[in-house]
Design a protein around this motif. Structure first.
Motif, PDB file in Angstrom:
ATOM      1  N   ASN A 101       0.814  -1.212   0.000  1.00  0.00           N
ATOM      2  CA  ASN A 101       0.000   0.000   0.000  1.00  0.00           C
ATOM      3  C   ASN A 101       0.849   1.263   0.000  1.00  0.00           C
ATOM      4  N   SER A 102       1.991   1.213   0.664  1.00  0.00           N
ATOM      5  CA  SER A 102       2.910   2.354   0.634  1.00  0.00           C
ATOM      6  C   SER A 102       3.405   2.595  -0.784  1.00  0.00           C
ATOM      7  N   GLY A 103       3.653   1.514  -1.510  1.00  0.00           N
ATOM      8  CA  GLY A 103       4.074   1.628  -2.907  1.00  0.00           C
ATOM      9  C   GLY A 103       2.971   2.178  -3.796  1.00  0.00           C
ATOM     10  N   LEU A 104       1.716   1.810  -3.518  1.00  0.00           N
ATOM     11  CA  LEU A 104       0.596   2.349  -4.292  1.00  0.00           C
ATOM     12  C   LEU A 104       0.486   3.859  -4.105  1.00  0.00           C
ATOM     13  N   HIS A 105       0.771   4.322  -2.899  1.00  0.00           N
ATOM     14  CA  HIS A 105       0.806   5.772  -2.644  1.00  0.00           C
ATOM     15  C   HIS A 105       1.872   6.439  -3.503  1.00  0.00           C
ATOM     16  N   LEU A 106       3.072   5.867  -3.510  1.00  0.00           N
ATOM     17  CA  LEU A 106       4.160   6.464  -4.297  1.00  0.00           C
ATOM     18  C   LEU A 106       3.863   6.419  -5.787  1.00  0.00           C
ATOM     19  N   GLU A 107       3.256   5.345  -6.253  1.00  0.00           N
ATOM     20  CA  GLU A 107       2.862   5.272  -7.665  1.00  0.00           C
ATOM     21  C   GLU A 107       1.965   6.445  -8.038  1.00  0.00           C
ATOM     22  N   ALA A 108       0.995   6.722  -7.170  1.00  0.00           N
ATOM     23  CA  ALA A 108       0.064   7.815  -7.433  1.00  0.00           C
ATOM     24  C   ALA A 108       0.772   9.167  -7.413  1.00  0.00           C
ATOM     25  N   VAL A 109       1.708   9.330  -6.492  1.00  0.00           N
ATOM     26  CA  VAL A 109       2.443  10.598  -6.395  1.00  0.00           C
ATOM     27  C   VAL A 109       3.310  10.812  -7.633  1.00  0.00           C
ATOM     28  N   VAL A 110       4.021   9.773  -8.065  1.00  0.00           N
ATOM     29  CA  VAL A 110       4.904   9.898  -9.225  1.00  0.00           C
ATOM     30  C   VAL A 110       4.089  10.155 -10.487  1.00  0.00           C
ATOM     31  N   ARG A 111       2.962   9.471 -10.640  1.00  0.00           N
ATOM     32  CA  ARG A 111       2.100   9.715 -11.803  1.00  0.00           C
ATOM     33  C   ARG A 111       1.598  11.161 -11.811  1.00  0.00           C
ATOM     34  N   LEU A 112       1.254  11.671 -10.631  1.00  0.00           N
ATOM     35  CA  LEU A 112       0.799  13.053 -10.540  1.00  0.00           C
ATOM     36  C   LEU A 112       1.917  14.014 -10.960  1.00  0.00           C
ATOM     37  N   ALA A 113       3.131  13.730 -10.520  1.00  0.00           N
ATOM     38  CA  ALA A 113       4.274  14.571 -10.899  1.00  0.00           C
ATOM     39  C   ALA A 113       4.495  14.535 -12.408  1.00  0.00           C
ATOM     40  N   LEU A 114       4.341  13.385 -13.011  1.00  0.00           N
ATOM     41  CA  LEU A 114       4.513  13.274 -14.458  1.00  0.00           C
ATOM     42  C   LEU A 114       3.444  14.068 -15.201  1.00  0.00           C
ATOM     43  N   ARG A 115       2.226  14.068 -14.673  1.00  0.00           N
ATOM     44  CA  ARG A 115       1.174  14.856 -15.309  1.00  0.00           C
ATOM     45  C   ARG A 115       1.496  16.343 -15.228  1.00  0.00           C
ATOM     46  N   LYS A 116       2.160  16.748 -14.161  1.00  0.00           N
ATOM     47  CA  LYS A 116       2.518  18.156 -14.014  1.00  0.00           C
ATOM     48  C   LYS A 116       3.640  18.545 -14.978  1.00  0.00           C
ATOM     49  N   TYR A 117       4.671  17.694 -15.042  1.00  0.00           N
ATOM     50  CA  TYR A 117       5.845  18.048 -15.835  1.00  0.00           C
ATOM     51  C   TYR A 117       5.708  17.686 -17.310  1.00  0.00           C
ATOM     52  N   LYS A 118       4.826  16.728 -17.623  1.00  0.00           N
ATOM     53  CA  LYS A 118       4.662  16.294 -19.011  1.00  0.00           C
ATOM     54  C   LYS A 118       3.180  16.281 -19.336  1.00  0.00           C
ATOM     55  N   PHE A 119       2.584  17.441 -19.303  1.00  0.00           N
ATOM     56  CA  PHE A 119       1.122  17.589 -19.406  1.00  0.00           C
ATOM     57  C   PHE A 119       0.560  16.889 -20.633  1.00  0.00           C
ATOM     58  N   LEU A 120       1.220  17.026 -21.782  1.00  0.00           N
ATOM     59  CA  LEU A 120       0.676  16.451 -23.017  1.00  0.00           C
ATOM     60  C   LEU A 120       0.663  14.926 -22.990  1.00  0.00           C
ATOM     61  N   GLY A 121       1.470  14.361 -22.109  1.00  0.00           N
ATOM     62  CA  GLY A 121       1.518  12.896 -22.050  1.00  0.00           C
ATOM     63  C   GLY A 121       0.805  12.320 -20.844  1.00  0.00           C
ATOM     64  N   ARG A 122      -0.128  13.087 -20.252  1.00  0.00           N
ATOM     65  CA  ARG A 122      -0.712  12.647 -18.992  1.00  0.00           C
ATOM     66  C   ARG A 122      -1.467  11.324 -19.118  1.00  0.00           C
ATOM     67  N   ILE A 123      -2.112  11.080 -20.246  1.00  0.00           N
ATOM     68  CA  ILE A 123      -2.844   9.816 -20.412  1.00  0.00           C
ATOM     69  C   ILE A 123      -1.874   8.646 -20.435  1.00  0.00           C
ATOM     70  N   ARG A 124      -0.737   8.862 -21.052  1.00  0.00           N
ATOM     71  CA  ARG A 124       0.272   7.815 -21.189  1.00  0.00           C
ATOM     72  C   ARG A 124       0.755   7.314 -19.834  1.00  0.00           C
ATOM     73  N   TYR A 125       0.790   8.196 -18.820  1.00  0.00           N
ATOM     74  CA  TYR A 125       1.373   7.819 -17.538  1.00  0.00           C
ATOM     75  C   TYR A 125       0.350   7.369 -16.501  1.00  0.00           C
ATOM     76  N   MET A 126      -0.926   7.353 -16.858  1.00  0.00           N
ATOM     77  CA  MET A 126      -1.960   7.071 -15.875  1.00  0.00           C
ATOM     78  C   MET A 126      -1.825   5.686 -15.249  1.00  0.00           C
ATOM     79  N   ASN A 127      -1.362   4.704 -16.012  1.00  0.00           N
ATOM     80  CA  ASN A 127      -1.288   3.334 -15.511  1.00  0.00           C
ATOM     81  C   ASN A 127       0.147   2.806 -15.430  1.00  0.00           C
ATOM     82  N   SER A 128       1.111   3.699 -15.435  1.00  0.00           N
ATOM     83  CA  SER A 128       2.508   3.264 -15.368  1.00  0.00           C
ATOM     84  C   SER A 128       2.813   2.631 -14.015  1.00  0.00           C
ATOM     85  N   THR A 129       3.630   1.588 -14.015  1.00  0.00           N
ATOM     86  CA  THR A 129       4.098   1.026 -12.760  1.00  0.00           C
ATOM     87  C   THR A 129       5.045   2.018 -12.103  1.00  0.00           C
TER      88      THR A 129
END
Length: 218
Positions: A101-129
Motif C-alpha cells: 500500500n505504501s508503494g501504491l501511494h508512491l505510484e500515485a504521487v509519481v504519476r501526478l508529478a509526471l502529469r505536471k511536468y509532461k502535461f501532453l503525455g498525462r494519459i500515457r502515464y496514468m497506468n505506469s508502474t
C-alpha cells in the motif's frame, strides 16, 4: 534491525536521519515486545513530523473513508489502508501489505508529478508502474537525483512485495515488521518531498493525529 531485508536496509541507511533511526528503533522495540497489543502512538507521531497527509491523520478503520473520490483518494487512500494493516490486522502478519500500500501511494504521487511536468503525455502515464514512472520522472531536470535514487530503491522492495514468496528457511516470513515500518516511513518521506516539489496543496495544511479507535468486528 537485523531482520531487515537488504532492500529495506538500503532505504534505512540513506533516507533517515540519525534521530529518525532512533525513533524507528523505538517503534520496533515496542512492536517486538508487545506483539499482540503494541502501541503505535510513537509511529503516528513520527509520521506527523514528516508533514503532509499520512496514515496518522486518517481513521484506522478503513470503512471511514475521508477521501471518497478524486485525486486525494488516489494519493492517500493507500496510506489509510497501510495504517489499518498496522493498527487493526497486525503488522507482524501483514507487513507485506503495508509495503504494498505504501508503494501504491508512491505510484500515485509519481504519476501526478509526471502529469505536471509532461502535461501532453498525462494519459500515457496514468497506468505506469512505479518503476516505469520513476524512469520517466528521472528525465525531468527539476527532480533532484537523490530523490530519484530513493524512488528506485523503494521500487526494489515494492516489487518484492508484489511478486515474491518466502524461500528463505531462516525467516519465518519474507517481510517482517521492521520492513513494514521502514518501508511505510520511507514512502511517506519520498512522497512528501515530491509533493512539495510540485507544490501540491496537501502540503500546505497541518493535520492532527486521528485517535479514533476501530469499533468493528474481525
Amino acid at each position: 534491525m537485523k531482520s531487515l531485508l537488504p532492500e529495506s536496509r538500503e532505504l534505512y541507511n540513506v533516507i533517515f536521519s540519525d534521530k529518525q533511526k532512533l525513533q524507528i528503533q523505538g517503534i520496533l522495540n515496542e512492536i517486538n515486545t508487545n506483539l499482540d497489543n503494541y502501541s503505535t502512538k510513537s509511529l503516528w507521531e513520527m509520521d506527523k513530523e514528516i508533514g503532509g497527509i499520512g496514515g496518522y491523520c486518517m481513521p484506522c478503520d478503513p470503512i471511514k473513508n475521508p477521501f471518497p473520490g478524486g485525486e486525494y483518494r488516489t494519493l492517500f487512500r493507500p496510506l489509510q489502508y497501510a495504517r489499518s494493516e498496522i493498527d487493526i490486522t497486525g503488522v507482524y502478519l501483514h507487513s507485506k501489505y503495508v509495503i504494498l500500500n505504501s508503494g501504491l501511494h508512491l505510484e500515485a504521487v509519481v504519476r501526478l508529478a509526471l502529469r505536471k511536468y509532461k502535461f501532453l503525455g498525462r494519459i500515457r502515464y496514468m497506468n505506469s508502474t512505479l518503476g516505469n514512472a520513476t524512469k520517466s520522472l528521472s528525465k525531468v531536470e527539476d527532480i533532484p537525483t537523490e530523490l530519484i535514487n530513493h524512488l528506485f530503491k523503494f521500487v526494489k522492495i515494492y516489487n518484492k512485495s508484489k511478486h515474491e514468496v518466502n524461500q528463505n528457511e531462516g525467516r519465518k516470513r519474507l517481510f517482517m515488521p521492521s520492513d513494514a515500518i521502514v518501508g511505510y516511513l520511507a514512502a511517506r518521506i519520498i512522497g512528501y518531498r515530491l509533493l512539495q516539489l510540485i507544490e501540491h496543496d496537501s502540503v500546505r495544511v497541518e493535520y492532527r493525529i486521528d485517535e479514533s479507535k476501530f469499533n468493528g468486528l474481525f
